[in-house]
Design a protein around this motif. Sequence first.
Motif, PDB file in Angstrom:
ATOM      1  N   MET A 144       0.839  -1.231   0.007  1.00 56.74           N
ATOM      2  CA  MET A 144       0.006  -0.130  -0.063  1.00 56.74           C
ATOM      3  C   MET A 144       0.790   1.305  -0.108  1.00 56.74           C
ATOM      4  O   MET A 144       0.483   2.001  -0.804  1.00 56.74           O
ATOM      5  CB  MET A 144      -0.936  -0.075   1.229  1.00 56.74           C
ATOM      6  CG  MET A 144      -1.788   1.160   1.268  1.00 56.74           C
ATOM      7  SD  MET A 144      -2.952   1.243  -0.173  1.00 56.74           S
ATOM      8  CE  MET A 144      -4.206  -0.127   0.440  1.00 56.74           C
TER       9      MET A 144
ATOM     10  N   ARG B 162     -11.305  -7.012  -4.312  1.00 58.54           N
ATOM     11  CA  ARG B 162     -10.956  -5.897  -3.533  1.00 58.54           C
ATOM     12  C   ARG B 162      -9.717  -5.389  -3.378  1.00 58.54           C
ATOM     13  O   ARG B 162      -9.399  -4.215  -3.685  1.00 58.54           O
ATOM     14  CB  ARG B 162     -11.466  -6.188  -2.112  1.00 58.54           C
ATOM     15  CG  ARG B 162     -13.108  -6.254  -1.925  1.00 58.54           C
ATOM     16  CD  ARG B 162     -13.408  -6.477  -0.449  1.00 58.54           C
ATOM     17  NE  ARG B 162     -12.732  -7.995  -0.347  1.00 58.54           N
ATOM     18  CZ  ARG B 162     -12.924  -8.512   1.087  1.00 58.54           C
ATOM     19  NH1 ARG B 162     -13.755  -8.108   1.866  1.00 58.54           N
ATOM     20  NH2 ARG B 162     -12.501  -9.874   1.193  1.00 58.54           N
ATOM     21  N   GLY B 163      -8.654  -6.312  -3.461  1.00 59.43           N
ATOM     22  CA  GLY B 163      -7.353  -6.285  -3.455  1.00 59.43           C
ATOM     23  C   GLY B 163      -6.771  -5.679  -4.974  1.00 59.43           C
ATOM     24  O   GLY B 163      -6.008  -4.821  -4.950  1.00 59.43           O
TER      25      GLY B 163
ATOM     26  N   ALA C 207      -8.268  -1.886  -5.317  1.00 61.41           N
ATOM     27  CA  ALA C 207      -7.361  -1.079  -4.427  1.00 61.41           C
ATOM     28  C   ALA C 207      -6.079  -0.890  -5.122  1.00 61.41           C
ATOM     29  O   ALA C 207      -5.576   0.293  -5.261  1.00 61.41           O
ATOM     30  CB  ALA C 207      -7.123  -1.641  -3.077  1.00 61.41           C
TER      31      ALA C 207
ATOM     32  N   MET D  48      -6.651   1.654  -8.139  1.00 56.34           N
ATOM     33  CA  MET D  48      -6.930   2.918  -7.346  1.00 56.34           C
ATOM     34  C   MET D  48      -5.539   3.774  -7.109  1.00 56.34           C
ATOM     35  O   MET D  48      -5.311   4.880  -7.069  1.00 56.34           O
ATOM     36  CB  MET D  48      -7.654   2.870  -6.371  1.00 56.34           C
ATOM     37  CG  MET D  48      -9.341   2.458  -6.296  1.00 56.34           C
ATOM     38  SD  MET D  48      -9.932   3.735  -7.929  1.00 56.34           S
ATOM     39  CE  MET D  48      -9.742   2.651  -9.326  1.00 56.34           C
ATOM     40  N   LEU D  49      -4.499   2.875  -6.920  1.00 62.39           N
ATOM     41  CA  LEU D  49      -3.109   3.295  -6.659  1.00 62.39           C
ATOM     42  C   LEU D  49      -2.301   3.491  -7.964  1.00 62.39           C
ATOM     43  O   LEU D  49      -1.113   4.131  -7.797  1.00 62.39           O
ATOM     44  CB  LEU D  49      -2.474   2.185  -5.744  1.00 62.39           C
ATOM     45  CG  LEU D  49      -2.925   2.065  -4.312  1.00 62.39           C
ATOM     46  CD1 LEU D  49      -2.004   0.840  -3.657  1.00 62.39           C
ATOM     47  CD2 LEU D  49      -2.981   3.205  -3.474  1.00 62.39           C
TER      48      LEU D  49
ATOM     49  N   THR E  78     -13.608  -7.556  -8.922  1.00 58.57           N
ATOM     50  CA  THR E  78     -13.017  -6.284  -9.329  1.00 58.57           C
ATOM     51  C   THR E  78     -14.121  -5.313  -9.885  1.00 58.57           C
ATOM     52  O   THR E  78     -14.417  -4.223  -9.261  1.00 58.57           O
ATOM     53  CB  THR E  78     -12.052  -6.374 -10.032  1.00 58.57           C
ATOM     54  OG1 THR E  78     -11.061  -7.515  -9.563  1.00 58.57           O
ATOM     55  CG2 THR E  78     -11.068  -5.233 -10.040  1.00 58.57           C
TER      56      THR E  78
ATOM     57  N   ASN F  12     -18.609   1.077  -5.659  1.00 55.94           N
ATOM     58  CA  ASN F  12     -17.822   2.197  -4.864  1.00 55.94           C
ATOM     59  C   ASN F  12     -17.907   3.522  -5.403  1.00 55.94           C
ATOM     60  O   ASN F  12     -17.957   4.799  -4.955  1.00 55.94           O
ATOM     61  CB  ASN F  12     -16.286   1.881  -4.637  1.00 55.94           C
ATOM     62  CG  ASN F  12     -16.215   1.069  -3.312  1.00 55.94           C
ATOM     63  OD1 ASN F  12     -16.462   1.427  -2.322  1.00 55.94           O
ATOM     64  ND2 ASN F  12     -16.238  -0.283  -3.379  1.00 55.94           N
TER      65      ASN F  12
END
Length: 321
Positions: A152, A176-177, A180, A183-184, A308, A315
């Motif tokens: 992260m 979810r991972g 995420a 999004m990074l 995903t 979200n």
Amino acid sequence: MKSSKICQMLEIDYPIFQGAMAWVAEEQLASAVSNAGGLGLIASGHAPKEIIKDKIDKARQLTDKTFGVNIMLMSPFVEDIVDLVIEERVKVITTGAGSPAKYMKRFKEVGIIVIPVVASVAQAKKMQREGADAVVVEGMEGGGHIGKSTTMTLVPQVVDAVSIPVIAAGGIGDGRGIAAAFMLGVEGVQLGTRFLVSKESIAHQNFKAKVLKAKDIDTVITGLITGHPVRGLRNRLTKTYEKAEREEGGKENPNFDRLEDLGKGALKRAVIDGDTKDSSMMSGQIAGLLTKENQTCSEIINELMIETETVLKENAKKWLN
């Protein structure tokens, strides 16, 4: 995600790499992941040229999709493996345990896509300067040999520091991972432990069962004192190793010979022999999240993509409304 740069570069359907796990990432697993639309990888580990050549030949019989070879740069056979992937015109390679800089010109001359695994911003920037096409950024949540930073925190720093595609690895096991990670700012993700427990993985059923039964705190890091830390499931060997690190010379004068002896053949004992007590059961922290056994690689990848997409859509509605 099918339009991600990494999918276009490698001609794969989904931006999902299979981790190059020694003894586990054989032609069966690599071809299954590639047939399912991801990037399968054959781990060369410390194997000699003729063994890896056989694995490449068998993978080509099992898939007509893109697959790659991971080159362990500390292998005593590294020069031979470099020659092999060039001779065989392997489309893509990943590298670990060092820099592939000295081989980069030769790789590029035959059009091989080079994707080093890195554990710091400095390494990522260096690999970009040396001509890498992308980098896998691996956080310490992953199994096996690890760095010091978390996924992260490390991934967005690397994304900001380089212009080549970034693939996130370490602690990713579900949609979810993956969401995420995207999004990074990444272009793809790499999963190891999730594929270790797949139907096509040759890992012994005893090993798979231990991973699937693991809780969130059931992995431990050993080898910090040697400079080559490893994450795996707790067992009798990890306790013996930790005791040896404390008592046999301590931090000031560690008994490296003793520690090396404890680690010899330990991964093979887990993967091939099914020994869950005196072996190295390399596994990521994500093991605590995994419960489904005997899923095929195709089922895993399809599930990951559905999860995903669902997470991203839900979200987006939640935060934009």
